[in-house]
Design an enzyme around this catalytic site. Structure first.
Site, PDB file in Angstrom:
ATOM      1  N   HIS B 243       0.857  -1.184   0.000  1.00  0.00           N
ATOM      2  CA  HIS B 243       0.000   0.000   0.000  1.00  0.00           C
ATOM      3  C   HIS B 243       0.892   1.233   0.000  1.00  0.00           C
ATOM      4  O   HIS B 243       1.831   1.313   0.784  1.00  0.00           O
ATOM      5  CB  HIS B 243      -0.908  -0.011   1.231  1.00  0.00           C
ATOM      6  CG  HIS B 243      -2.047   0.961   1.132  1.00  0.00           C
ATOM      7  ND1 HIS B 243      -1.858   2.323   1.143  1.00  0.00           N
ATOM      8  CD2 HIS B 243      -3.377   0.763   1.000  1.00  0.00           C
ATOM      9  CE1 HIS B 243      -3.044   2.920   1.027  1.00  0.00           C
ATOM     10  NE2 HIS B 243      -3.987   1.997   0.940  1.00  0.00           N
ATOM     11  N   GLU B 256      -6.516   5.075   1.498  1.00  0.00           N
ATOM     12  CA  GLU B 256      -6.568   5.705   0.180  1.00  0.00           C
ATOM     13  C   GLU B 256      -7.672   6.760   0.140  1.00  0.00           C
ATOM     14  O   GLU B 256      -7.630   7.710  -0.649  1.00  0.00           O
ATOM     15  CB  GLU B 256      -6.865   4.599  -0.834  1.00  0.00           C
ATOM     16  CG  GLU B 256      -6.691   4.976  -2.262  1.00  0.00           C
ATOM     17  CD  GLU B 256      -6.681   3.711  -3.122  1.00  0.00           C
ATOM     18  OE1 GLU B 256      -5.679   2.961  -3.058  1.00  0.00           O
ATOM     19  OE2 GLU B 256      -7.654   3.463  -3.833  1.00  0.00           O
ATOM     20  N   ARG B 287      -2.771   1.197  -6.883  1.00  0.00           N
ATOM     21  CA  ARG B 287      -1.813   1.149  -5.771  1.00  0.00           C
ATOM     22  C   ARG B 287      -0.409   0.745  -6.188  1.00  0.00           C
ATOM     23  O   ARG B 287       0.578   1.297  -5.705  1.00  0.00           O
ATOM     24  CB  ARG B 287      -2.314   0.166  -4.713  1.00  0.00           C
ATOM     25  CG  ARG B 287      -3.484   0.721  -3.991  1.00  0.00           C
ATOM     26  CD  ARG B 287      -3.980  -0.177  -2.915  1.00  0.00           C
ATOM     27  NE  ARG B 287      -5.084   0.510  -2.265  1.00  0.00           N
ATOM     28  CZ  ARG B 287      -5.881  -0.039  -1.370  1.00  0.00           C
ATOM     29  NH1 ARG B 287      -5.710  -1.300  -1.018  1.00  0.00           N
ATOM     30  NH2 ARG B 287      -6.850   0.660  -0.831  1.00  0.00           N
ATOM     31  N   HIS B 354       0.588  -4.954   2.579  1.00  0.00           N
ATOM     32  CA  HIS B 354      -0.804  -4.707   2.925  1.00  0.00           C
ATOM     33  C   HIS B 354      -1.751  -5.859   2.655  1.00  0.00           C
ATOM     34  O   HIS B 354      -2.539  -6.242   3.517  1.00  0.00           O
ATOM     35  CB  HIS B 354      -1.257  -3.471   2.154  1.00  0.00           C
ATOM     36  CG  HIS B 354      -2.660  -3.033   2.432  1.00  0.00           C
ATOM     37  ND1 HIS B 354      -3.107  -2.750   3.693  1.00  0.00           N
ATOM     38  CD2 HIS B 354      -3.723  -2.821   1.601  1.00  0.00           C
ATOM     39  CE1 HIS B 354      -4.383  -2.376   3.628  1.00  0.00           C
ATOM     40  NE2 HIS B 354      -4.776  -2.429   2.389  1.00  0.00           N
ATOM     41  N   ARG B 399      -5.008  -5.543  -6.428  1.00  0.00           N
ATOM     42  CA  ARG B 399      -6.373  -5.297  -5.967  1.00  0.00           C
ATOM     43  C   ARG B 399      -6.674  -3.797  -5.960  1.00  0.00           C
ATOM     44  O   ARG B 399      -5.828  -2.995  -5.553  1.00  0.00           O
ATOM     45  CB  ARG B 399      -6.540  -5.838  -4.548  1.00  0.00           C
ATOM     46  CG  ARG B 399      -7.852  -5.448  -3.900  1.00  0.00           C
ATOM     47  CD  ARG B 399      -7.986  -6.055  -2.530  1.00  0.00           C
ATOM     48  NE  ARG B 399      -7.199  -5.383  -1.519  1.00  0.00           N
ATOM     49  CZ  ARG B 399      -7.668  -4.408  -0.733  1.00  0.00           C
ATOM     50  NH1 ARG B 399      -8.896  -3.986  -0.850  1.00  0.00           N
ATOM     51  NH2 ARG B 399      -6.880  -3.866   0.184  1.00  0.00           N
TER      52      ARG B 399
HETATM   53  C1  FAD Z   1      -5.477  -1.460   7.714  1.00  0.00           C
HETATM   54  C2  FAD Z   1      -6.310  -2.059   6.628  1.00  0.00           C
HETATM   55  C3  FAD Z   1      -7.287  -1.288   5.991  1.00  0.00           C
HETATM   56  C4  FAD Z   1      -8.071  -1.840   4.993  1.00  0.00           C
HETATM   57  N1  FAD Z   1      -9.023  -1.053   4.386  1.00  0.00           N
HETATM   58  C5  FAD Z   1      -9.810  -1.596   3.423  1.00  0.00           C
HETATM   59  C6  FAD Z   1     -10.829  -0.813   2.791  1.00  0.00           C
HETATM   60  O1  FAD Z   1     -11.023   0.351   3.114  1.00  0.00           O
HETATM   61  N2  FAD Z   1     -11.586  -1.393   1.839  1.00  0.00           N
HETATM   62  C7  FAD Z   1     -11.412  -2.691   1.464  1.00  0.00           C
HETATM   63  O2  FAD Z   1     -12.150  -3.168   0.608  1.00  0.00           O
HETATM   64  N3  FAD Z   1     -10.458  -3.453   2.056  1.00  0.00           N
HETATM   65  C8  FAD Z   1      -9.658  -2.929   3.015  1.00  0.00           C
HETATM   66  N4  FAD Z   1      -8.684  -3.708   3.598  1.00  0.00           N
HETATM   67  C9  FAD Z   1      -8.624  -5.139   3.279  1.00  0.00           C
HETATM   68  C10 FAD Z   1      -9.732  -5.882   4.001  1.00  0.00           C
HETATM   69  O3  FAD Z   1     -10.001  -5.270   5.235  1.00  0.00           O
HETATM   70  C11 FAD Z   1      -9.371  -7.342   4.292  1.00  0.00           C
HETATM   71  O4  FAD Z   1      -8.851  -7.929   3.156  1.00  0.00           O
HETATM   72  C12 FAD Z   1     -10.608  -8.110   4.706  1.00  0.00           C
HETATM   73  O5  FAD Z   1     -11.234  -7.486   5.786  1.00  0.00           O
HETATM   74  C13 FAD Z   1     -10.283  -9.547   5.059  1.00  0.00           C
HETATM   75  O6  FAD Z   1     -11.423 -10.168   5.600  1.00  0.00           O
HETATM   76  P1  FAD Z   1     -11.468 -11.720   5.901  1.00  0.00           P
HETATM   77  O7  FAD Z   1     -12.846 -12.005   6.380  1.00  0.00           O
HETATM   78  O8  FAD Z   1     -10.972 -12.461   4.741  1.00  0.00           O
HETATM   79  O9  FAD Z   1     -10.396 -11.953   7.063  1.00  0.00           O
HETATM   80  P2  FAD Z   1     -10.156 -11.288   8.499  1.00  0.00           P
HETATM   81  O10 FAD Z   1     -11.061 -10.164   8.798  1.00  0.00           O
HETATM   82  O11 FAD Z   1      -8.694 -11.051   8.584  1.00  0.00           O
HETATM   83  O12 FAD Z   1     -10.566 -12.442   9.490  1.00  0.00           O
HETATM   84  C14 FAD Z   1      -9.826 -13.608   9.647  1.00  0.00           C
HETATM   85  C15 FAD Z   1     -10.488 -14.446  10.702  1.00  0.00           C
HETATM   86  O13 FAD Z   1      -9.890 -15.718  10.740  1.00  0.00           O
HETATM   87  C16 FAD Z   1      -9.619 -16.079  12.063  1.00  0.00           C
HETATM   88  N5  FAD Z   1      -8.493 -17.007  12.051  1.00  0.00           N
HETATM   89  C17 FAD Z   1      -7.320 -16.879  11.396  1.00  0.00           C
HETATM   90  N6  FAD Z   1      -6.533 -17.938  11.638  1.00  0.00           N
HETATM   91  C18 FAD Z   1      -7.230 -18.762  12.455  1.00  0.00           C
HETATM   92  C19 FAD Z   1      -6.954 -20.015  13.066  1.00  0.00           C
HETATM   93  N7  FAD Z   1      -5.801 -20.662  12.895  1.00  0.00           N
HETATM   94  N8  FAD Z   1      -7.891 -20.551  13.856  1.00  0.00           N
HETATM   95  C20 FAD Z   1      -9.069 -19.912  14.073  1.00  0.00           C
HETATM   96  N9  FAD Z   1      -9.364 -18.734  13.519  1.00  0.00           N
HETATM   97  C21 FAD Z   1      -8.472 -18.171  12.719  1.00  0.00           C
HETATM   98  C22 FAD Z   1      -9.357 -14.790  12.771  1.00  0.00           C
HETATM   99  O14 FAD Z   1      -9.572 -14.930  14.145  1.00  0.00           O
HETATM  100  C23 FAD Z   1     -10.389 -13.890  12.112  1.00  0.00           C
HETATM  101  O15 FAD Z   1     -11.625 -14.064  12.745  1.00  0.00           O
HETATM  102  C24 FAD Z   1      -7.881  -3.175   4.596  1.00  0.00           C
HETATM  103  C25 FAD Z   1      -6.909  -3.931   5.212  1.00  0.00           C
HETATM  104  C26 FAD Z   1      -6.103  -3.380   6.205  1.00  0.00           C
HETATM  105  C27 FAD Z   1      -5.020  -4.207   6.788  1.00  0.00           C
END
Ligand code: FAD
Ligand code: SF4
Ligand code: SF4
Ligand code: FES
Lengths: 232, 588
Positions: B243, B256, B287, B354, B399
């Site tokens: 990022h 962003e 990005r 990121h 992305r």
């Molecule tokens: C700072 C930041 C800002 C962002 N801003 C944006 C934005 O504005 N717009 C956008 O579209 N995207 C944004 N993104 C990207 C986006 O937020 C993430 O890609 C997205 O939220 C991922 O969601 P997820 O449900 O895949 O995983 P996560 O929300 O990361 O959840 C993972 C889950 O898996 C669980 N887990 C992991 N390993 C294990 C294990 N071994 N055993 C049990 N549980 C486990 C965790 O506890 C958690 O509950 C941002 C990312 C970051 C880092």
């Protein structure tokens, strides 16, 4: 720098105790979470605490630092003076070291129906809400469930099973204030009675400690006003 | 086999971020029995940190439609995204965002009461025309708003949560069906078998393979590690997003959306340098483009500060009102970590690791797929993946901001729906496979070994440093060869790592050790995939192969853990209903 930390491992310790650690080269901008991480990495792997985001948004690392509940990841050492004493959030059962059992806290949160209640059919697009109506949610929706407030509230310490506590009540207010919500009556009925809402004696600890600068005490005041109208 | 408690559900969801919880909601509302396992309390999942917003062509601010969104996404992906999946996502976007609003997400609002939308990078009207405003936002706390709302709706739907349970490995039978997972209750240190007719991985990204990153400490790619150990490949792992605007030296993200609201970048001469790199889109170019520009400015001596090691993000011209109203979260962050109020002073920034574009290969129903010959693929029965741990692929080589929150809700819901169908056809649990359970338990037991070996923390720090040095924004054969050697050496040393803390109750040292194993595997997948791809595309920039090479490389990589083998499969260029967008030169 000397850091004194509350230790307790139920498998080996009869009783909790305070353990001292020394760290060199700590600048005043260093966050307390970094100190804990360094101690765990360099000196004592067994030191246990929760943490995740490291930037004050996930609510994992609420703990009592020099007598006040705070998030370790956004508390700079410079704010704390010469010596640092870290304890778990007060009033909750300790699982290990700085990790407390938050079951009661979460239970109270779930009890206030923390979700939007609507009865009308959903429109095909978004429900409309004016910017002014939306503004009423500011200061309420940002809660990260860190439990700093509820675990600093004397009323919650005495009645954790009956008094909902500031965090859950803030959440109730978040939905009561939402122009889209149609659950006002059921929400207020749920909070009626001598304990759930009315154990708050406006001691303000909650508002003092909230790391997100929210104001549960004021939110509780608003609910009480609504309740008065509702009962009349 | 030692007696281990067992629980049975129709559906197991591993991960309580936006992806897992959207899927769970779909399942719970269809009255399936669903268990959600998360290593942290659900609202502490990393989705909570997402700031800027979620894309959908609602056209609340400027003209828009899903087809333009589709074009931008494919162009942003540098043509590596699968066009059927992208069409599906962009068509579904508006509906999914309205659904979130109906569920209670406190979106910011426009004067006419509709959802507020802001411009984000890589967005255009009319297929490459003027800037679009497609990103729906709740101030700069959109992830928080969405994650909490989804959790709340799951409470309402009575989803069964296993909070603070760590998934160790998948359980698999000899016919290749996935039967659930072995998990560890962190509080007691006791293992538990969760049997399920379907298992969904939604474990998020692996940004922690790099030293400076925007990711939470829990983003260790556990689901990807579990997939690799179950013989499933990882797709497109060479594409890791840096990022452009991380807080310099620290890594926290500045959304962003800050540039979407009108902020821009300056070098030491006070020049708005993005005008040189992207004359049209300027600071809102994709990005990968902006990150490389910053990197080059610094490298060529135009960086700011005493060490010349960063550039500045200027926001003060927006006025204090806009900064406080639209960007309150990043203002807090800058005040906390830098003592700077962005309404008054610019923020020092530098690119930071990121987002994991690659991941577990799936189709657009969320089914995990294995290659079957060179052209076809086969779903693995009972296994699904969504969100950042998956690669469907809607992000391809790069992305677009705001597309990940969209990805997780769109495919979370799609996977939920597909699982419901699967459950109708597969009514019974299959027989548990004790061998597979034994293997998972052995992985856990390995950490009971004691001695004076290497430390988890030290090895992890080395891994992260090596990845930053050898697999960063710019890459070459020489650097990547060295990277492969070094990460392999770290993997070899992993064997000698030992714990001193062998207690059971809430042993976080053991959790970190299990996470380190996953990090090492994912780092390897990343360097091997990167070394093999001799072209520059999206986030993967090679100084020795500076051009995109569609003739040889318009294809997805698949990395298998066994022998670090790489396999390739074609990009799905055919959308569902509209014409394909053929690869073009990518200019912003
Ligand atoms: C700072 C930041 C800002 C962002 N801003 C944006 C934005 O504005 N717009 C956008 O579209 N995207 C944004 N993104 C990207 C986006 O937020 C993430 O890609 C997205 O939220 C991922 O969601 P997820 O449900 O895949 O995983 P996560 O929300 O990361 O959840 C993972 C889950 O898996 C669980 N887990 C992991 N390993 C294990 C294990 N071994 N055993 C049990 N549980 C486990 C965790 O506890 C958690 O509950 C941002 C990312 C970051 C880092
Ligand atoms: S104001 Fe009410 S809720 Fe807050 S600390 Fe005091 S008694 Fe507790
Ligand atoms: S109100 Fe503040 S202190 Fe209380 S749980 Fe929420 S964020 Fe934490
Ligand atoms: S680690 Fe997330 S709030 Fe401190």
């Amino acid at each position: 720098m000397r850091i004194s930390i509350y230790r307790y491992n139920p498998e080996t310790d009869q009783a909790p105790y305070m353990q001292d650690y020394r760290l060199d080269e700590v600048s005043s901008e260093t966050m307390v979470l970094e100190l804990l991480t360094r101690i765990k990495a360099e000196q004592d792997e067994s030191l246990s605490f929760r943490r995740s985001c490291g930037e004050g948004v996930c609510g994992s690392d609420g703990m009592n630092i020099n007598g006040k509940n705070r998030l370790a990841c956004i508390t700079p050492v410079g704010e704390l003076g010469e010596s640092i004493e870290i304890r778990p959030l007060p009033g909750m059962p300790v699982i290990r070291d700085l990790i407390v059992d938050l079951s009661q806290f979460y239970h109270q949160y779930r009890s206030v129906k923390p979700y939007l209640i609507t009865h009308d059919a959903e429109p095909e697009i978004e429900r409309l809400q004016s910017p002014q109506e939306r503004d009423r949610l500011d200061g309420l929706y940002e809660c990260i469930l860190c439990a700093c407030c509820s675990t600093s509230c004397p009323s919650f310490w005495w009645n954790p099973d009956k008094f909902r506590g500031p965090a859950a009540l803030l959440q109730a207010a978040r939905f009561l204030e939402d122009s889209r919500d149609q659950g006002t009556a059921e929400r207020l009925n749920e909070l009626d009675g001598p304990y759930r809402l009315y154990r708050c004696h406006t001691i303000m600890n909650c508002t003092d400690v909230c790391p997100k600068h929210l104001n549960p005490s004021e939110a509780i005041g608003k609910i009480k006003k609504k309740m008065l109208k509702h009962i009349i | 086999m030692k007696q281990i408690p067992r629980r049975r559900f129709d559906a197991l969801v591993i991960g309580a971020g936006g992806g897992g919880m959207r899927a769970a909601l779909q399942l719970a509302q269809a009255e399936a029995s669903v268990a959600v396992v998360s290593k942290v309390f659900p609202t502490r999942s990393h989705t909570v940190a997402a700031q800027g917003g979620i894309n959908a062509a609602l056209a609340n601010v400027l003209p828009d439609n899903w087809h333009w969104h589709m074009y931008d996404t494919i162009k942003g992906s540098d043509y590596l995204a699968d066009q059927d999946a992208v069409e599906y996502m962009c068509r579904a976007a508006a509906h999914l965002v309205y659904e979130l609003e109906h569920a209670g997400v406190p979106f910011s609002r426009l004067d006419n009461g509709k959802i507020y939308q802001r411009p984000f990078g890589g967005q255009s009207q009319s297929f490459g025309g003027p800037q679009a405003a497609r990103t729906c936002a709740a101030a700069d706390r959109t992830g928080h708003a969405i994650l909490h709302t989804l959790y709340q709706q799951n409470i309402r739907a009575r989803t069964h949560f296993f909070d603070e349970f760590f998934a160790i490995d998948l359980i698999k039978d000899d016919e290749g069906h996935i039967l659930g997972a072995v998990v560890l209750e962190i509080e007691t240190g006791e293992p538990l078998i969760i049997e399920a007719k379907t298992t969904l991985l939604a474990t998020g990204g692996a940004g922690r393979i790099f030293r400076t990153n925007t990711n939470a400490r829990i983003n260790t790619g556990d689901g990807m590690g579990m997939a690799l150990r179950a013989g499933i490949p990882l797709q497109d792992m060479e594409f890791f997003q840096f990022h452009p605007t991380g807080i310099a030296g620290k890594g926290m993200l500045i959304t962003e959306g800050a540039r979407g609201e009108g902020g821009y970048l300056l070098n030491r001469d006070g020049e708005r340098f993005m005008e040189r790199y992207a004359p049209n889109a300027k600071d809102l170019a994709s990005r990968d483009v902006v990150s490389r520009a910053i990197y080059l400015e610094v490298k060529e001596g135009r960086g700011c500060g005493p060490k010349g090691d960063h550039v500045l993000l200027k926001l003060d011209h927006l006025g204090a009102d806009v900064v406080k109203k639209r960007l309150p979260g990043i203002r807090d962050m800058a005040l906390t970590f830098l003592g700077i109020d962005p309404a008054e002073q610019p923020i020092p920034i530098y690119p930071t690791a990121h987002y994991t574009m690659g991941g577990i290969p799936t189709n657009r129903f969320g089914q995990v797929v294995l290659p079957d010959g060179d052209e076809h693929e086969q779903p693995i029965p009972g296994l699904y993946a969504v969100g950042e741990c998956a690669c469907v692929s809607v992000h391809g080589a790069n992305r677009l901001g705001g597309n990940s929150l969209l990805d997780i809700v769109v495919f979370g819901r799609a996977a939920g729906n597909h699982i419901i169908k699967y459950l109708k056809r597969n009514r019974y649990h299959r027989r548990l496979n004790p061998n597979s359970v034994e293997q998972a338990l052995a992985r856990l037991a390995r950490w009971d070994r004691s001695g004076g070996g290497e430390r988890v923390d030290a090895l992890r720090a080395e891994l992260q440093q090596e990845m930053e040095t050898h697999c960063g924004v710019f890459r070459s054969a020489e650097i990547l060869d060295e990277g492969v050697r070094r990460i392999e050496a770290i993997k070899a040393r992993l064997n000698d790592v030992e714990l001193t803390d062998h207690s059971k109750v809430f042993n976080t040292a053991r959790i970190e050790a299990l996470e380190l194993e996953n990090l090492v595997e994912i780092a390897l997948a990343t360097v091997y995939s990167a070394r093999a791809r001799t072209e520059s595309r999206g986030a993967h920039s090679r100084v020795d192969y500076t051009e995109r090479d569609d003739k040889n490389w318009l294809k997805h990589s698949l990395y298998f853990q066994q022998d670090n083998r790489l396999h390739y499969k074609p990009v799905r260029m055919q959308p569902l209903s509209v014409d394909s967008f053929p690869p073009k030169e990518r200019v912003y």
